[in-house]
Motif scaffolding. Structure first.
Motif, PDB file in Angstrom:
ATOM      1  N   ARG A 199       0.849  -1.190   0.000  1.00 60.76           N
ATOM      2  CA  ARG A 199       0.000   0.000   0.000  1.00 60.76           C
ATOM      3  C   ARG A 199       0.886   1.242   0.000  1.00 60.76           C
ATOM      4  O   ARG A 199       2.039   1.196   0.427  1.00 60.76           O
ATOM      5  CB  ARG A 199      -0.908   0.004   1.226  1.00 60.76           C
ATOM      6  CG  ARG A 199      -1.825  -1.208   1.339  1.00 60.76           C
ATOM      7  CD  ARG A 199      -2.407  -1.328   2.731  1.00 60.76           C
ATOM      8  NE  ARG A 199      -1.340  -1.488   3.721  1.00 60.76           N
ATOM      9  CZ  ARG A 199      -1.549  -1.530   5.043  1.00 60.76           C
ATOM     10  NH1 ARG A 199      -2.777  -1.425   5.519  1.00 60.76           N
ATOM     11  NH2 ARG A 199      -0.538  -1.675   5.869  1.00 60.76           N
ATOM     12  N   TRP A 200       0.311   2.358  -0.450  1.00 67.91           N
ATOM     13  CA  TRP A 200       1.093   3.587  -0.486  1.00 67.91           C
ATOM     14  C   TRP A 200       1.498   4.028   0.908  1.00 67.91           C
ATOM     15  O   TRP A 200       2.543   4.659   1.084  1.00 67.91           O
ATOM     16  CB  TRP A 200       0.319   4.695  -1.192  1.00 67.91           C
ATOM     17  CG  TRP A 200       0.284   4.528  -2.685  1.00 67.91           C
ATOM     18  CD1 TRP A 200      -0.805   4.311  -3.473  1.00 67.91           C
ATOM     19  CD2 TRP A 200       1.419   4.549  -3.576  1.00 67.91           C
ATOM     20  NE1 TRP A 200      -0.433   4.183  -4.791  1.00 67.91           N
ATOM     21  CE2 TRP A 200       0.932   4.339  -4.892  1.00 67.91           C
ATOM     22  CE3 TRP A 200       2.793   4.712  -3.392  1.00 67.91           C
ATOM     23  CZ2 TRP A 200       1.757   4.297  -5.995  1.00 67.91           C
ATOM     24  CZ3 TRP A 200       3.630   4.663  -4.509  1.00 67.91           C
ATOM     25  CH2 TRP A 200       3.108   4.467  -5.778  1.00 67.91           C
ATOM     26  N   ARG A 219       2.903   6.062  -9.572  1.00 65.97           N
ATOM     27  CA  ARG A 219       1.905   6.797  -8.790  1.00 65.97           C
ATOM     28  C   ARG A 219       1.276   7.915  -9.609  1.00 65.97           C
ATOM     29  O   ARG A 219       0.060   8.117  -9.560  1.00 65.97           O
ATOM     30  CB  ARG A 219       2.547   7.369  -7.523  1.00 65.97           C
ATOM     31  CG  ARG A 219       1.570   8.095  -6.611  1.00 65.97           C
ATOM     32  CD  ARG A 219       2.240   8.535  -5.329  1.00 65.97           C
ATOM     33  NE  ARG A 219       3.371   9.423  -5.583  1.00 65.97           N
ATOM     34  CZ  ARG A 219       4.170   9.916  -4.626  1.00 65.97           C
ATOM     35  NH1 ARG A 219       3.959   9.575  -3.362  1.00 65.97           N
ATOM     36  NH2 ARG A 219       5.169  10.705  -4.931  1.00 65.97           N
ATOM     37  N   VAL A 224      -0.850   0.048  -3.995  1.00 65.97           N
ATOM     38  CA  VAL A 224       0.079   0.586  -4.979  1.00 65.97           C
ATOM     39  C   VAL A 224      -0.309   0.122  -6.385  1.00 65.97           C
ATOM     40  O   VAL A 224      -0.311   0.912  -7.328  1.00 65.97           O
ATOM     41  CB  VAL A 224       1.524   0.164  -4.649  1.00 65.97           C
ATOM     42  CG1 VAL A 224       2.484   0.591  -5.771  1.00 65.97           C
ATOM     43  CG2 VAL A 224       1.963   0.772  -3.318  1.00 65.97           C
ATOM     44  N   LEU A 247       8.468   3.803  -9.014  1.00 67.08           N
ATOM     45  CA  LEU A 247       7.257   3.889  -8.198  1.00 67.08           C
ATOM     46  C   LEU A 247       6.639   5.286  -8.267  1.00 67.08           C
ATOM     47  O   LEU A 247       5.413   5.432  -8.266  1.00 67.08           O
ATOM     48  CB  LEU A 247       7.578   3.521  -6.746  1.00 67.08           C
ATOM     49  CG  LEU A 247       7.844   2.030  -6.481  1.00 67.08           C
ATOM     50  CD1 LEU A 247       8.347   1.820  -5.065  1.00 67.08           C
ATOM     51  CD2 LEU A 247       6.587   1.211  -6.725  1.00 67.08           C
TER      52      LEU A 247
END
Length: 325
Positions: free
Chosen positions: A127-128, A179, A199, A175
């Motif tokens: 997860r972020w 995002r 993510v 990443l």
């Protein structure tokens, strides 16, 4: 009693065969281990007077060792189609594949597994809130598994699998770009997109299953035609490439979330030929250098005869002759 235990495991194998599935010996061994542990707990609680599987000996599971896709193996695969059961790419092959798929929407997950060694369930469960791009870390605290047809957040595989993984600058960049793309996709999808916090998500915001990662990965292999590997082999590759880059076993163990350094050493140190060659050269150098010195001193031996003096002159005055026994 032994017959009953054998009959139980035979029934498990038969059931899988009837369903068209193959069950590995390693899976049977884990079933036995879980059963033994549960019965030991019952024994401690006084619910039973003995553990009926305490002395049960299961056959050793055969575990294929990973090998590297050397030029010779690649040539044989191209000629005959023969491929190892477990294989890993070289650094050059890994870089070429990542470069080829850099525009894919799931590029970041394959980059993350290939360089950081995450399990695919760990990548799916990321997860972020677990990712800190500013400080370059990812906290592995859960995995996503499909249970009863639904994706379920579960604890990591083992207690040691819960870990904080350092991210290199290329992974941070991958990443970050992912995002940005995810946020743009969510804005385009509108109110129907929910913020799940994961993510790696589908267009509607739901997390992507690890099975989807594997399915897409096989499609990318078919498209770009690198030497074939499984998605889990990218994790093997991350470990072997880290060892080849000079990382110590303890560091690689922590990166992978292994509970024992013995597992790390037994699985990976025999994979890359470069490591074996380096060890062989170091051993030979140690032995030869020992032969240059007079025992008990730091003084070098005097070359014996004209040939020895000539060799010493060519070496700048140093003899490389090993003394006769």
């Amino acid at each position: 009693m032994n017959a009953d235990r054998r009959e139980m495991f035979a029934a498990i194998v038969y059931k899988h065969q009837q369903d068209g599935r193959r069950i590995r010996q390693a899976t049977l061994n884990r079933i036995c281990s879980t059963l033994r542990s549960a019965l030991n707990a019952a024994l401690r609680e006084g619910l039973i007077v003995e553990n009926p599987v305490a002395l049960l000996v299961m056959p050793a599971a055969w575990q294929p060792r990973a090998v590297v896709w050397t030029a010779a193996r690649v040539e044989r695969w191209e000629w005959t189609g023969e491929r190892p059961a477990v294989a890993v790419w070289t650094a050059e092959q890994t870089a070429a594949f990542l470069h080829a798929i850099r525009g894919h929407c799931l590029y970041a997950v394959y980059h993350l597994i290939a360089l950081c060694g995450l399990r695919r369930g760990e990548a799916a469960g990321l997860r972020w809130v677990d990712v800190d791009l500013e400080h370059g870390t990812a906290t592995i605290c859960q995995q996503l598994q499909r249970r009863n047809g639904r994706l379920t957040a579960c604890p990591p595989k083992t207690a040691h699998s819960a870990r904080v993984t350092a991210l290199d600058r290329t992974t941070i960049a991958a990443l970050g770009a992912h995002r940005d793309r995810q946020q743009a996709g969510a804005a385009a999808y509108g109110d129907r997109c929910r913020d799940s916090g994961y993510v790696f998500t589908n267009l509607n915001g739901d997390p992507v299953s690890s099975g989807r990662f594997a399915h897409v990965f096989q499609g990318l292999l078919a498209e770009h035609r690198p030497p074939p590997v499984r998605l889990h082999d990218l994790r093997h590759g991350a470990a072997t490439l880290a060892l080849a880059a000079g990382l110590e076993l303890k560091v690689v163990q922590e990166m992978l979330g292994h509970s024992s350094i013995v597992l790390t050493a037994g699985t990976y140190t025999s994979v890359l030929p470069k490591l074996a060659h380096t060890a062989a050269e170091q051993t030979a150098t140690h032995v030869l250098r020992a032969g240059w010195r007079v025992p008990g001193t730091r003084r070098r031996r005097r070359p014996a005869g004209p040939r020895g003096r000539l060799a010493a002159a060519r070496a700048g005055g140093r003899s490389t002759a090993v003394p006769a026994a």
